[in-house]
Write a protein that holds these residues in place. Sequence first.
Motif, mmCIF file in Angstrom:
data_model
loop_
_atom_site.group_PDB
_atom_site.id
_atom_site.type_symbol
_atom_site.label_atom_id
_atom_site.label_comp_id
_atom_site.label_asym_id
_atom_site.label_seq_id
_atom_site.Cartn_x
_atom_site.Cartn_y
_atom_site.Cartn_z
ATOM 1 N N GLY B 51 0.798 -1.217 0.000
ATOM 2 C CA GLY B 51 0.000 0.000 0.000
ATOM 3 C C GLY B 51 0.834 1.273 0.000
ATOM 4 O O GLY B 51 2.068 1.235 -0.057
ATOM 5 N N HIS B 147 -2.688 -5.019 -0.204
ATOM 6 C CA HIS B 147 -3.243 -4.218 0.901
ATOM 7 C C HIS B 147 -3.471 -2.790 0.451
ATOM 8 O O HIS B 147 -2.559 -2.164 -0.097
ATOM 9 C CB HIS B 147 -2.258 -4.239 2.074
ATOM 10 C CG HIS B 147 -2.599 -3.273 3.174
ATOM 11 N ND1 HIS B 147 -1.718 -2.323 3.629
ATOM 12 C CD2 HIS B 147 -3.737 -3.131 3.902
ATOM 13 C CE1 HIS B 147 -2.290 -1.626 4.607
ATOM 14 N NE2 HIS B 147 -3.502 -2.087 4.794
ATOM 15 N N SER B 148 -4.679 -2.290 0.676
ATOM 16 C CA SER B 148 -4.995 -0.877 0.452
ATOM 17 C C SER B 148 -4.748 -0.521 -1.015
ATOM 18 O O SER B 148 -5.387 -1.098 -1.894
ATOM 19 C CB SER B 148 -4.176 -0.020 1.420
ATOM 20 O OG SER B 148 -4.682 1.296 1.461
ATOM 21 N N SER B 172 -8.296 -4.603 3.128
ATOM 22 C CA SER B 172 -8.691 -3.180 3.084
ATOM 23 C C SER B 172 -8.332 -2.491 1.771
ATOM 24 O O SER B 172 -7.618 -1.499 1.756
ATOM 25 C CB SER B 172 -8.064 -2.418 4.261
ATOM 26 O OG SER B 172 -6.769 -2.904 4.607
ATOM 27 N N ASP B 224 -10.895 0.822 10.713
ATOM 28 C CA ASP B 224 -9.955 1.387 9.737
ATOM 29 C C ASP B 224 -10.325 2.851 9.485
ATOM 30 O O ASP B 224 -11.442 3.150 9.059
ATOM 31 C CB ASP B 224 -10.082 0.563 8.448
ATOM 32 C CG ASP B 224 -9.077 0.924 7.391
ATOM 33 O OD1 ASP B 224 -8.733 2.115 7.267
ATOM 34 O OD2 ASP B 224 -8.655 -0.001 6.678
ATOM 35 N N LEU B 231 -11.986 3.748 1.172
ATOM 36 C CA LEU B 231 -11.955 2.331 0.791
ATOM 37 C C LEU B 231 -13.298 1.844 0.261
ATOM 38 O O LEU B 231 -13.362 1.169 -0.764
ATOM 39 C CB LEU B 231 -11.471 1.491 1.978
ATOM 40 C CG LEU B 231 -10.103 1.955 2.540
ATOM 41 C CD1 LEU B 231 -9.732 1.148 3.784
ATOM 42 C CD2 LEU B 231 -9.007 1.853 1.496
ATOM 43 N N HIS B 257 -6.077 -0.369 9.910
ATOM 44 C CA HIS B 257 -5.484 -0.434 8.571
ATOM 45 C C HIS B 257 -4.047 -0.980 8.602
ATOM 46 O O HIS B 257 -3.376 -1.033 7.575
ATOM 47 C CB HIS B 257 -5.490 0.975 7.971
ATOM 48 C CG HIS B 257 -5.404 1.021 6.471
ATOM 49 N ND1 HIS B 257 -6.396 0.530 5.638
ATOM 50 C CD2 HIS B 257 -4.436 1.490 5.631
ATOM 51 C CE1 HIS B 257 -6.042 0.705 4.368
ATOM 52 N NE2 HIS B 257 -4.859 1.284 4.335
#
Lengths: 278, 278
Positions: B51, B147-148, B172, B224, B231, B257
């Motif tokens: 991320g 992730h992210s 996430s 988060d 998101l 997060h």
Amino acid sequence: MEIVSSNRSHGGVQGVYRHASAATGTEMTFSVFVPDHAEGAKLPVVWYLSGLTCTHANVTEKGEFRAACAEHGLIFVAPDTSPRGEGVADDAEGAYYFGLGAGFYVNATEAPFAQHYQMRRYIEEELPALIGAEFPADMARQSIMGHSMGGHGALTIGLRNADRFRAISAFSPIVSPLNCPWGEKALTGYIGADKAAWRDYDACALIEDGARVPDILVDQGTADNFLEGQLKPDLLEAACADAGQSLTLRMQEGYDHSYYFISTFMAEHLAWHKARLG
Amino acid sequence: MEIVSSNRSHGGVQGVYRHASAATGTEMTFSVFVPDHAEGAKLPVVWYLSGLTCTHANVTEKGEFRAACAEHGLIFVAPDTSPRGEGVADDAEGAYYFGLGAGFYVNATEAPFAQHYQMRRYIEEELPALIGAEFPADMARQSIMGHSMGGHGALTIGLRNADRFRAISAFSPIVSPLNCPWGEKALTGYIGADKAAWRDYDACALIEDGARVPDILVDQGTADNFLEGQLKPDLLEAACADAGQSLTLRMQEGYDHSYYFISTFMAEHLAWHKARLG
């Protein structure tokens, strides 16, 4: 006690905390993982002492202990390795193995270190009282482990307090400050040149002098750069053999001194501790 | 390809490598974990895209993936999140969500970013060729996670290459750059104001436009800080429901997060991938 951070992880809470320490005369930061548990339950406590240059953060981020602690219902406490902050003496030569990040878990008697470097008192007395007061900890069930300088800390604190710690284990520990350059410089600086005073801070000497615990587990990587010059597990093996002290020393092929090694065997150590903590 | 570091861990080798990338015109660093395996064996490959602000190092140190990869026999590849180095453009305003550490897995077309920000080409073409050539990788068995911003990368790359990736999962993820401030700034900067061009880089739009995969797994923490503003997993849920795309979205109570969240569910994701990689 101030909460620095608190994160849900592996079903429990990984916290980082700060408090004013009377032992060191500084603020001290430490981390605690508390797994999910029944309301009102008290959980056994595993102490993890870190090595040279580390803070609480290294094992907290890289140690891979939370899954096993959640599985076994263990509280995991990771203190810092020295006092820090304005006015705290450091090595004049800037060595990473003396001064800041290198408290060696002793009570210093030599100036200027005696003022703040009281890590033995901090780990043996002050922090346990805080943990017992602030967390759902069963202080009748404690064990101790550590890495490198923290392995030295775990062995010496565990051997001196056999009534308190039901298990001792270490990753690549310094087994004898009396017999390695790191220990030579640090203990001279902290407690002076009289080596008789060092024996309280030397796992091999403590065993020679009669300290006994039910069992000790040590994992040591064969590719560890510090193995021959500093760590010398053969000295611990000999001291235990001479004294009839039970020791499980596992030489782990190809592993080095890093958290890549520690994290590999962390779950096995915690299972071993759990078996002895009940 | 240069070896930056190599450490034995969980029975395998955790390496960090550097190479000159033709796609980005820079040196790129990535990490690969190869578990213990039989001589000559080829192992399935799981891609992990990181991320905002991350390099390969974050998941490599904090991801707790090695035990599960060792158990399941999975190679784990963690690339960087953007080109870096002298001459690589960064956000003039210094935002952490655009420029260095924030490549968004696109091929940039806008000056000055087009010169180096070719992360889609790097991840889809150049790095797989290198992994296939240099590691014991079965490139017929690949899956992808992230992730992210890296969850966005995993979803979009996986959806665009359904023939190549047998599983897609995310922690996430940014599910729709078209519908969040991070995506708004980054995609405008990288590929311009014409939002038709963004649809190739938006998981929800790709699904609306017909992309399909057998299944998608998403874990999202309820605590988060970016959940509502950036998101928006409900957008992915709606897009999948409208399109008949299978999605397992798990809202994880109290998780944030951070890698404390990711590491908690990493082993479950890897088991899920393994089941689909055979």
